[in-house]
Design a protein around this motif. Sequence first.
Motif, short mmCIF file in Angstrom:
data_model
loop_
_atom_site.label_atom_id
_atom_site.label_comp_id
_atom_site.label_asym_id
_atom_site.label_seq_id
_atom_site.Cartn_x
_atom_site.Cartn_y
_atom_site.Cartn_z
N THR A 284 0.84 -1.19 0.00
CA THR A 284 0.00 0.00 0.00
C THR A 284 0.88 1.25 0.00
O THR A 284 2.00 1.24 0.48
CB THR A 284 -0.92 0.04 1.23
N GLN A 285 0.33 2.33 -0.55
CA GLN A 285 1.02 3.62 -0.53
C GLN A 285 -0.01 4.71 -0.36
O GLN A 285 -1.04 4.72 -1.05
CB GLN A 285 1.83 3.84 -1.81
N THR A 286 0.23 5.63 0.55
CA THR A 286 -0.67 6.76 0.74
C THR A 286 -0.24 7.92 -0.15
O THR A 286 0.96 8.18 -0.33
CB THR A 286 -0.70 7.22 2.21
N ILE A 287 -1.22 8.59 -0.72
CA ILE A 287 -0.99 9.75 -1.59
C ILE A 287 -1.82 10.92 -1.04
O ILE A 287 -3.04 10.79 -0.91
CB ILE A 287 -1.42 9.47 -3.04
N PRO A 288 -1.22 12.05 -0.70
CA PRO A 288 -2.01 13.19 -0.23
C PRO A 288 -2.89 13.75 -1.35
O PRO A 288 -2.57 13.61 -2.53
CB PRO A 288 -0.95 14.19 0.24
N ALA A 289 -3.99 14.39 -0.96
CA ALA A 289 -4.96 14.89 -1.94
C ALA A 289 -4.33 15.82 -2.96
O ALA A 289 -4.69 15.78 -4.15
CB ALA A 289 -6.11 15.59 -1.21
#
Length: 223
Positions: free
Chosen positions: A168-173
Amino acid sequence: MRFELVPEDEGCLLTFTHALGGPGDLLATARHAAGWDGRLDVLEGVLAGHEVESTMKDWFRRAERYVEEFGIATGECVAVADGFLLRAQRDLVHPKEKVWAELTKDDPAVLGAAPPLRATHGYQAAGTVTELDAPDGLTYTWLHEDEPAGVVRWQLTAQPFGSLLTVTQTIPAHLADLRAVTLAAWQTHLELFFAALFGEIRCPWPTDRTEDLRQRYAKTLDA
């Protein structure tokens, strides 16, 4: 599972059905399809009076084809409170210890240090490892313009026959435009990693494949 034999003028027709429907079974369809292909080839050889060998290398080739045909490797993007969570998963026949050893081969994971090269895709800069729980997983930051922008998590879950790999990888808006290329990079990376588990090192990085996937993801995300 159902084996059905129907008489024909010469011999018979074998129809084999394997129904799946439990949690995670979609990811495992390539494993089963490739395995049954090999078993039915052996059966056909026995009936024809000659030996047919079915190897793990044959299984790998078949599984790789089915993963593509069934769309199993396609990643997903989920909206969360502060941006997006990207997820890619692969069903593996190797135990998580074997997968971890391949992931950290010649490049051990160390808290506070850069993550193992094989845990990165190169389309965004990697920061440092923030969580480490070998052989279950690791977490590290990724950077945008030299500043932490989100986290990447590799997680290995044991299964009765092998392991489940989830990345998984989080991406800011405000960096939503990076979603398509990131999904494409992870899908390409896991294809290469899957091959490496079978001793097949593919170099250099297939940029054309990544670009093709990026365009596909961009259309899906726009829709």
